[in-house]
Write a protein that holds these residues in place. Structure first.
Motif, short mmCIF file in Angstrom:
data_model
loop_
_atom_site.label_atom_id
_atom_site.label_comp_id
_atom_site.label_asym_id
_atom_site.label_seq_id
_atom_site.Cartn_x
_atom_site.Cartn_y
_atom_site.Cartn_z
N SER A 140 0.83 -1.21 0.00
CA SER A 140 0.00 0.00 0.00
C SER A 140 0.86 1.25 0.00
O SER A 140 0.59 2.22 -0.72
CB SER A 140 -0.92 -0.01 1.23
N SER A 141 1.92 1.24 0.79
CA SER A 141 2.81 2.40 0.85
C SER A 141 3.46 2.68 -0.50
O SER A 141 3.53 3.83 -0.94
CB SER A 141 3.89 2.18 1.91
N THR A 181 13.16 6.11 -0.15
CA THR A 181 14.40 6.30 -0.92
C THR A 181 14.47 5.33 -2.08
O THR A 181 14.94 5.67 -3.17
CB THR A 181 15.62 6.12 0.00
N GLY A 182 14.00 4.10 -1.85
CA GLY A 182 14.02 3.10 -2.91
C GLY A 182 13.24 3.53 -4.13
O GLY A 182 13.71 3.37 -5.27
N TRP A 183 12.05 4.09 -3.91
CA TRP A 183 11.27 4.58 -5.05
C TRP A 183 11.92 5.80 -5.68
O TRP A 183 11.96 5.94 -6.91
CB TRP A 183 9.83 4.89 -4.65
N ALA A 184 12.46 6.69 -4.88
CA ALA A 184 13.11 7.89 -5.42
C ALA A 184 14.22 7.52 -6.39
O ALA A 184 14.32 8.08 -7.49
CB ALA A 184 13.67 8.75 -4.28
N ARG A 239 10.89 -7.75 -4.13
CA ARG A 239 10.63 -7.33 -5.50
C ARG A 239 9.18 -6.85 -5.66
O ARG A 239 8.91 -5.88 -6.36
CB ARG A 239 10.93 -8.47 -6.47
N GLU A 240 8.27 -7.52 -4.98
CA GLU A 240 6.85 -7.19 -5.15
C GLU A 240 6.54 -5.77 -4.66
O GLU A 240 5.58 -5.15 -5.13
CB GLU A 240 6.00 -8.21 -4.40
N TYR A 241 7.33 -5.26 -3.72
CA TYR A 241 7.08 -3.89 -3.25
C TYR A 241 7.31 -2.88 -4.37
O TYR A 241 6.45 -2.05 -4.67
CB TYR A 241 7.98 -3.54 -2.06
#
Length: 282
Positions: A140-141, A181-184, A239-241
């Motif tokens: 969700s995040s 940070t991972g998404w950034a 990985r699914e995140y």
């Protein structure tokens, strides 16, 4: 991904290391260079320009020289106000901090924003993270990193700054340097043209570079009566995140450029500037 990056640090020190390898600053785990990755058109993401890490709240005096040597000009702190107040950053010498609260519009009981409480309260952790709930919280995040208004505002400001900033390097972090940070970093690398396969490889390096440093956290949680296994989905990455964020981005905006233009409101000039600053030919 194979290959090496060469970085010239402050004071002229030159270091060569494999792409994605950790930078050895013991009190700042999960610290690495986002550069060195090759793009589809044969360009390379410049090394020594964008770093990522955990927060800088526990930088040891013995590590300050090594951290300062990176020459970081700006630290982008993606944490909530409460997180920043609990553990203020110890900034590298000469660095400016920019606070960008990705989760400002999120329910304060959300798992990422409650990380510190969960780590010391096994009962609360079991209530929030037991069973498959930890993964659901994170999925969700990650979707909200794309769509939550405060996330849009924060990431827009981050990338707009990268487009026009003259003084690099920069360092991007949240608390554990893995989700916000991972998404950034993932979105940035996708925009630069790095293959999705290598973006996921870079993202998953956190499991190698962060979890060993958190052994005392797992031990303390166990001593308090908790089952440390329930912390793994929260403190590691899967990985699914990242797939959840990528799927949300594609569903809403079609592709990464659509996300930057229609989702974040950046112009094509901003995108060209980011690519111009962060890409090089061999």
């Amino acid at each position: 991904m194979s290959g090496a990056i060469v970085v010239v640090y402050r004071a002229g020190m030159t270091v060569s290391r494999p792409v994605g390898s950790p930078i050895p600053v013991a009190s700042v785990p999960n610290l690495r260079d986002a550069g060195g990755y090759r793009t589809a058109d044969g360009s390379v993401v410049r090394s020594g320009r964008v770093y990522r890490s955990t927060d800088l709240g526990a930088v040891a005096d013995a590590d300050r020289q090594a951290l300062d040597a990176l020459g970081v000009a700006t630290v982008f702190d993606l944490r909530t106000l409460a997180e920043r107040e609990i553990r203020p950053d110890r900034l590298p010498a000469g660095a400016t901090e920019v606070a960008l609260d990705v989760l400002a519009d999120r329910d304060p009981s959300a798992a990422p924003a409650m990380l510190q409480k969960l780590l010391v309260d096994p009962v609360l952790a079991e209530q929030m993270l037991g069973g498959s709930e930890a993964s659901e919280h994170l999925l969700s995040s990650y979707r909200e990193f794309v769509a939550l208004p405060s996330a849009v505002t924060a990431y827009r400001a981050l990338y707009a700054d990268l487009a026009h900033r003259e003084d690099t390097p920069v360092l991007i972090h949240c608390t554990t340097g893995k989700d916000r940070t991972g998404w950034a970093v993932a979105a940035l690398l996708l925009l630069l043209g790095v293959a999705e396969e290598h973006v996921f490889e870079e993202y998953l390096l956190t499991n190698e570079q962060l979890l060993p440093a958190l052994t005392p956290v797992f031990d303390t949680f166990r001593e308090a009566g908790g089952n440390p296994d329930i912390l793994l989905p929260l403190l590691g990455v899967r990985r699914e995140y990242l797939e959840a964020a990528v799927d949300e981005m594609q569903t809403r905006f079609g592709d990464i450029e659509g996300y930057f233009v229609r989702g974040l409101g950046l112009g094509t000039g901003d995108i060209d500037a980011i690519r111009g600053r962060l890409l090089t030919r061999d």
